[in-house]
Design a protein around this motif. Structure first.
Motif, mmCIF file in Angstrom:
data_model
loop_
_atom_site.group_PDB
_atom_site.id
_atom_site.type_symbol
_atom_site.label_atom_id
_atom_site.label_comp_id
_atom_site.label_asym_id
_atom_site.label_seq_id
_atom_site.Cartn_x
_atom_site.Cartn_y
_atom_site.Cartn_z
ATOM 1 N N ILE A 1 1.018 -1.133 -0.123
ATOM 2 C CA ILE A 1 0.005 0.147 -0.061
ATOM 3 C C ILE A 1 0.913 1.254 -0.005
ATOM 4 N N VAL A 2 2.003 1.233 0.761
ATOM 5 C CA VAL A 2 2.818 2.314 0.776
ATOM 6 C C VAL A 2 3.521 2.564 -0.527
ATOM 7 N N ILE A 3 3.838 1.463 -0.989
ATOM 8 C CA ILE A 3 4.385 1.629 -2.370
ATOM 9 C C ILE A 3 3.472 2.117 -3.418
ATOM 10 N N GLY A 4 2.060 1.582 -3.508
ATOM 11 C CA GLY A 4 1.233 2.006 -4.340
ATOM 12 C C GLY A 4 1.133 3.755 -4.218
ATOM 13 N N LEU A 5 1.078 4.008 -3.239
ATOM 14 C CA LEU A 5 0.760 5.582 -2.933
ATOM 15 C C LEU A 5 2.197 6.157 -3.305
ATOM 16 N N LEU A 6 3.295 5.554 -3.285
ATOM 17 C CA LEU A 6 4.545 6.240 -3.586
ATOM 18 C C LEU A 6 4.540 6.256 -5.428
ATOM 19 N N ALA A 7 3.999 5.197 -5.903
ATOM 20 C CA ALA A 7 4.142 5.136 -7.279
ATOM 21 C C ALA A 7 3.130 6.006 -7.894
ATOM 22 N N VAL A 8 2.006 6.304 -7.230
ATOM 23 C CA VAL A 8 1.102 7.259 -7.770
ATOM 24 C C VAL A 8 1.799 8.733 -7.651
ATOM 25 N N TRP A 9 2.440 9.131 -6.459
ATOM 26 C CA TRP A 9 3.214 10.237 -6.331
ATOM 27 C C TRP A 9 4.327 10.337 -7.451
ATOM 28 N N ALA A 10 5.071 9.283 -7.866
ATOM 29 C CA ALA A 10 6.010 9.274 -8.810
ATOM 30 C C ALA A 10 5.505 9.511 -10.115
ATOM 31 N N GLY A 11 4.347 8.928 -10.399
ATOM 32 C CA GLY A 11 3.649 9.262 -11.479
ATOM 33 C C GLY A 11 2.983 10.614 -11.777
ATOM 34 N N VAL A 12 2.691 11.172 -10.760
ATOM 35 C CA VAL A 12 2.264 12.609 -10.922
ATOM 36 C C VAL A 12 3.382 13.517 -11.027
ATOM 37 N N ALA A 13 4.364 13.089 -10.314
ATOM 38 C CA ALA A 13 5.661 14.206 -10.227
ATOM 39 C C ALA A 13 6.250 14.182 -11.841
ATOM 40 N N LEU A 14 6.386 13.071 -12.230
ATOM 41 C CA LEU A 14 6.998 12.796 -13.501
ATOM 42 C C LEU A 14 6.072 13.541 -14.587
ATOM 43 N N SER A 15 4.734 13.247 -14.413
ATOM 44 C CA SER A 15 3.858 13.819 -15.276
ATOM 45 C C SER A 15 3.978 15.272 -15.561
ATOM 46 N N ARG A 16 3.913 16.100 -14.347
ATOM 47 C CA ARG A 16 4.183 17.585 -14.297
ATOM 48 C C ARG A 16 5.773 17.880 -14.789
ATOM 49 N N TRP A 17 6.638 17.225 -14.646
ATOM 50 C CA TRP A 17 7.769 17.488 -15.367
ATOM 51 C C TRP A 17 7.854 17.327 -16.789
ATOM 52 N N THR A 18 7.113 16.539 -17.308
ATOM 53 C CA THR A 18 7.389 16.358 -18.756
ATOM 54 C C THR A 18 6.141 17.200 -19.523
ATOM 55 N N ALA A 19 5.256 17.760 -18.672
ATOM 56 C CA ALA A 19 4.245 18.547 -19.346
ATOM 57 C C ALA A 19 4.801 19.746 -20.141
ATOM 58 N N ARG A 20 6.115 20.137 -19.957
ATOM 59 C CA ARG A 20 6.711 21.304 -20.706
ATOM 60 C C ARG A 20 6.774 20.693 -22.186
ATOM 61 N N TYR A 21 6.782 19.373 -22.460
ATOM 62 C CA TYR A 21 6.887 18.868 -23.919
ATOM 63 C C TYR A 21 5.704 18.500 -24.401
ATOM 64 N N GLY A 22 4.468 18.789 -23.869
ATOM 65 C CA GLY A 22 3.054 18.422 -24.631
ATOM 66 C C GLY A 22 2.428 17.339 -23.825
ATOM 67 N N GLU A 23 1.207 17.520 -24.118
ATOM 68 C CA GLU A 23 0.136 16.513 -23.361
ATOM 69 C C GLU A 23 0.685 14.958 -23.565
ATOM 70 N N VAL A 24 1.096 14.747 -24.825
ATOM 71 C CA VAL A 24 1.582 13.446 -24.820
ATOM 72 C C VAL A 24 2.546 12.887 -24.068
ATOM 73 N N ALA A 25 3.507 13.614 -24.088
ATOM 74 C CA ALA A 25 4.659 13.386 -23.219
ATOM 75 C C ALA A 25 4.331 13.550 -21.657
ATOM 76 N N ARG A 26 3.543 14.386 -21.351
ATOM 77 C CA ARG A 26 2.817 14.495 -19.813
ATOM 78 C C ARG A 26 2.250 13.076 -19.477
ATOM 79 N N LEU A 27 1.453 12.592 -20.304
ATOM 80 C CA LEU A 27 0.675 11.374 -20.229
ATOM 81 C C LEU A 27 1.527 9.951 -20.093
ATOM 82 N N ALA A 28 2.664 10.240 -21.177
ATOM 83 C CA ALA A 28 3.598 8.887 -20.898
ATOM 84 C C ALA A 28 4.659 9.216 -19.772
ATOM 85 N N GLY A 29 4.735 10.348 -19.307
ATOM 86 C CA GLY A 29 5.598 10.581 -18.172
ATOM 87 C C GLY A 29 4.934 10.128 -17.009
ATOM 88 N N GLY A 30 3.520 10.128 -16.920
ATOM 89 C CA GLY A 30 2.838 9.705 -15.563
ATOM 90 C C GLY A 30 2.720 8.378 -15.641
#
Length: 251
Positions: free
Chosen positions: A155-184
């Motif tokens: 459960i802890v790992i699952g929450l960390l995975a969600v956080w990692a997905g959100v963080a990477l999604s926001r970091w890749t958002a500068r490259y467009g929507e497709v990159a944001r989705l793929a990053g998440g």
């Protein structure tokens, strides 16, 4: 303005109804599978006793009676899911209050739905894929502590995975929507896969246990959780949706 108290009350009420309806789903879809699993366990126990003689057959205390009858367990199911729904609704409301400003949407309903989806993925789906639940008659009682600890860890790992997905999604958002989705998706999946490779494998299901019954129980369990989170997400989204009059005042 809506206060934290009002948001909390909404979460508790929505959680109660979601828990009761999830309990109804569990009763209809899961209880018959539990009865079938218990029947298999009792049949195996009877065959084991027969193979080792009948020296305990005359002893009425040879088999321990359950502390709660099956009828009591079925009735207590709604109490358990109702209380669980209330607790989860309260936690959800607290999480919504704390994270609302960090969610990049002006729509409160979308924020509630997104938070519910993230909670379901991290708290339910990630642990389910690694350690799917087994019927009460399956499993070694001596390993219950180990299984509980590893499940809580997922459960802890699952929450960390969600956080990692959100963080990477926001970091890749500068490259467009497709990159944001793929990053998440990449952040979520890579974290989960790495954790799955590290966590121990636990499989205590006997080879003689019917696979169909096992997976029917597991999908009933997943369906119960999905019902709970779905109703919680949509129910809370409906209660926090701003009316036109409220939107005009906030502007």
């Amino acid at each position: 303005m809506r206060t934290f108290g009002s948001l909390l009350v909404r979460g508790l009420i929505v959680g109660l109804f979601a828990g009761l309806l999830a309990g109804t789903f569990a009763y209809v879809m899961g209880e018959s599978r539990i009865d079938a699993a218990i029947a298999i366990e009792e049949a195996n126990a009877g065959a084991h006793t027969h193979d080792h003689g009948d020296e305990h057959a005359a002893d009425p205390t040879a088999e321990e009676e359950p502390l709660v009858s099956r009828t009591g367990q079925k009735g207590g199911l709604f109490l358990a899911t109702g209380l669980y729904g209330v607790a989860l609704g309260g936690i959800f409301a607290v999480g919504f209050t704390l994270l609302r400003r960090k969610l990049r949407t002006d729509n409160d309903s979308y924020a509630a739905l997104g938070l519910a989806a993230a909670g379901f993925i991290g708290i339910v789906l990630v642990p389910f894929l690694k350690y799917p639940p087994n019927p009460p008659a399956v499993g070694d009682p001596e390993t219950i502590t180990r299984r509980t600890v590893t499940y809580l860890l997922t459960i802890v790992i699952g929450l960390l995975a969600v956080w990692a997905g959100v963080a990477l999604s926001r970091w890749t958002a500068r490259y467009g929507e497709v990159a944001r989705l793929a990053g998440g998706v990449a952040g979520l999946v890579l974290t989960v896969v790495a954790a799955y490779l590290i966590l121990p494998r636990i499989n205590e299901v006997p080879d003689t246990f019917p696979a169909t019954l096992l997976w029917q129980f597991r999908f009933a369990s997943l369906g119960t959780q999905a019902t709970l989170w779905l109703l919680l997400g949509f129910g809370y989204a409906a209660t926090v949706a701003r009316r036109p009059s409220e939107q005009k005042v906030s502007v």
